[in-house]
Design an enzyme around this catalytic site. Structure first.
Site, PDB file in Angstrom:
ATOM      1  CG  HIS A 241      92.061  -4.798  48.528  1.00  0.00           C
ATOM      2  ND1 HIS A 241      91.825  -6.123  48.671  1.00  0.00           N
ATOM      3  CD2 HIS A 241      92.066  -4.297  49.801  1.00  0.00           C
ATOM      4  CE1 HIS A 241      91.840  -6.618  50.038  1.00  0.00           C
ATOM      5  NE2 HIS A 241      91.948  -5.483  50.755  1.00  0.00           N
ATOM      6  CG  ASP A 269      97.065  -1.504  57.770  1.00  0.00           C
ATOM      7  OD1 ASP A 269      96.483  -0.545  56.857  1.00  0.00           O
ATOM      8  OD2 ASP A 269      96.474  -2.429  57.935  1.00  0.00           O
ATOM      9  CG  HIS A 348      86.573  -4.211  55.661  1.00  0.00           C
ATOM     10  ND1 HIS A 348      87.010  -3.838  57.179  1.00  0.00           N
ATOM     11  CD2 HIS A 348      86.287  -3.236  55.155  1.00  0.00           C
ATOM     12  CE1 HIS A 348      86.951  -2.289  56.900  1.00  0.00           C
ATOM     13  NE2 HIS A 348      86.461  -2.038  55.865  1.00  0.00           N
ATOM     14  CG  HIS A 352      94.598  -6.534  60.160  1.00  0.00           C
ATOM     15  ND1 HIS A 352      95.942  -6.488  60.113  1.00  0.00           N
ATOM     16  CD2 HIS A 352      93.888  -5.842  59.525  1.00  0.00           C
ATOM     17  CE1 HIS A 352      95.976  -5.268  59.330  1.00  0.00           C
ATOM     18  NE2 HIS A 352      95.080  -4.735  58.976  1.00  0.00           N
ATOM     19  NE  ARG A 404      90.309   0.868  55.107  1.00  0.00           N
ATOM     20  CZ  ARG A 404      90.295   0.786  53.958  1.00  0.00           C
ATOM     21  NH1 ARG A 404      89.165   0.511  53.429  1.00  0.00           N
ATOM     22  NH2 ARG A 404      91.331   0.820  52.924  1.00  0.00           N
TER      23      ARG A 404
END
Ligand code: GLY
Ligand code: MN
Ligand code: MN
Length: 436
Positions: A241, A269, A348, A352, A404
């Protein structure tokens, strides 16, 4: 963008799900002070936005499916010419009724005196306890008053129910209109990522790319980012983050940008990782190719009946095999999965729910087990690998690298549609754009 009939249909569907014995209270969250007398820009609570589209603070919506007349009741800020001169326009009581579908509307200041009557004698009160302590106290006070008035025919609800039970199930399943908005958010987001890839080069500051991404969102009608944009160059990409976004890109860095445009209250996202100098180094390729292969395989596996846990387990296995092959972990693979050793570099989840909130609402389990995907759900697929610069015992060439890759995927009857497929992620495409 959405016609008032869409909100009316949502309220109707919600009231049918609630049943005649239930009442729901949905409320905006309080405005927050940023510093001094400045506030953070207000953004409506997603539940209120979903049911009404009403954009203002201090809004309470009470839905009463079993009522004869006033089924949709709103409490809003009344018109006030002097305050509106300072703080902006208000829809007011009339606006709530005429433009936002309220059967009855009252000034926000009348909530306490009216709330008890509105919820009296229902079986279930659907209300999100724990979000706003002030509102929790006001609801609790209404319940306490009703407890004392039972002899006069008004008793409190038998139960307080979390909105996950009904409202969030509706929000989890996206309608055609919602998918259209998400598609637009995805398209704008893809364009913003490409703009950043084109602009980023050694010497560019992370915040410049953040600003360019934000500008591209706004230029195309987006509200801005749906969550705080992450631009991490070099070892900053290994901080999940990282939002300081204050360093300059250096030659040879990988740049990780996680940014999604919010469009009409729905957010994309997306994460892309690319080389600041236009070419991946061989070591960067080792990591990137592994994450990309795992990501593409997981996207390909999305279809009704599969669970998010299935996708995660598939990604964990593939990444762990790769980490052992690269020398990041010692084998055997099964042992590193069993003892969670992979979490050192992949800490992680893979997916989601996605929608009005970046980590959207909706239950993840059914009866204690991961729930199967259904058409109309939208998820992210976002494996990554993060090798901290000071991670002990890892090959020198991989230190300080973070990768990522994140796409937004709609579950369809026949499988899936990758809503962010237009955002480049193949090595050749990235090198062509970043090296130009
Ligand atoms: N941007 C937040 C996430 O990827 O979940
Ligand atoms: Mn995500
Ligand atoms: Mn993300």
């Amino acid at each position: 963008m959405l016609d008032p009939s869409v909100f009316a249909a949502r309220r109707q569907a919600y009231m049918e799900a609630l049943g005649p014995g239930a009442v729901a209270i949905v409320r905006s969250l309080p405005e927050r002070v940023r510093n001094g007398d400045s506030h953070y820009l207000f953004r409506q609570h997603s539940d209120v936005a979903y049911l009404t589209g009403f954009p203002e603070p201090e809004t309470t919506v009470v839905l009463r499916p079993g009522a004869d007349g006033e089924r949709v009741v709103m409490f809003v800020r009344p018109r006030d010419p002097e305050l509106e001169t300072w703080d902006g326009r208000r829809a007011g009581i009339e606006g709530a009724r005429e433009r936002y579908g309220a059967d009855a509307a009252y000034p926000a200041a009348e909530l306490d005196q009216r709330l008890g009557d509105l919820i009296a004698n229902c079986e279930e009160l659907h209300y999100a306890l724990g979000l706003d302590p002030d509102m929790d106290l006001r609801v609790a006070a209404a319940l306490a008053r009703l407890r004392k008035s039972e002899k006069r025919g008004k008793r409190p609800p038998r139960a307080v129910v979390d909105p996950r039970a009904a409202l969030h199930e509706l929000r989890l399943h996206k309608s055609v209109e919602e998918v259209a908005i998400l598609r637009k958010a995805a398209a704008i987001t893809s364009e913003a990522h490409v703009a950043a890839m084109r602009a980023g080069r050694p010497g560019t500051f992370e915040y410049e790319l953040e600003a360019l991404v934000d500008f591209t969102f706004r230029k195309h009608g987006g509200a801005g980012p749906g969550y705080t944009t992450i631009v991490g160059a070099g070892e900053n990409a290994t901080i999940l983050h990282y939002v300081e976004n204050r360093c300059a890109l250096a030659a040879g860095d990988l740049v990780l940008i996680d940014a999604g445009c919010e469009y009409h209250h729905y957010t994309a996202d997306v994460t892309r990782t690319w080389p600041a100098s236009g070419r991946f180094t061989p070591a960067q390729r080792e990591l990137y190719d592994l994450v990309l292969e795992a990501q593409e395989a997981a996207v390909a596996a999305v279809r009704p009946g599969v669970t998010l846990d299935d996708l995660h387990q598939q990604v964990i296995r593939r990444l762990t095999e790769g980490m052992v092959a690269l020398g990041l972990l010692e084998g055997p693979v099964d042992a590193r999965i069993e003892d969670l050793g992979y979490k050192k570099f992949y800490m992680h989840g893979t997916s989601h729910w996605l929608g009005m909130d970046v980590h959207d609402v909706g239950a993840y389990t059914r009866g204690g087990k991961p729930r199967p995907l259904e058409p109309g759900m939208v998820i992210t697929v976002e494996p990554g690998l993060y090798v901290a610069v000071d991670a002990p015992g890892v090959p020198e060439r991989l230190r300080g690298l973070g990768v990522r890759i994140e796409d937004d995927v709609l579950v369809t009857a026949g499988g899936h549609e990758n809503l962010t497929a237009a955002c480049p992620k193949r090595v050749a495409d990235l090198e062509a754009i970043c090296g130009a």
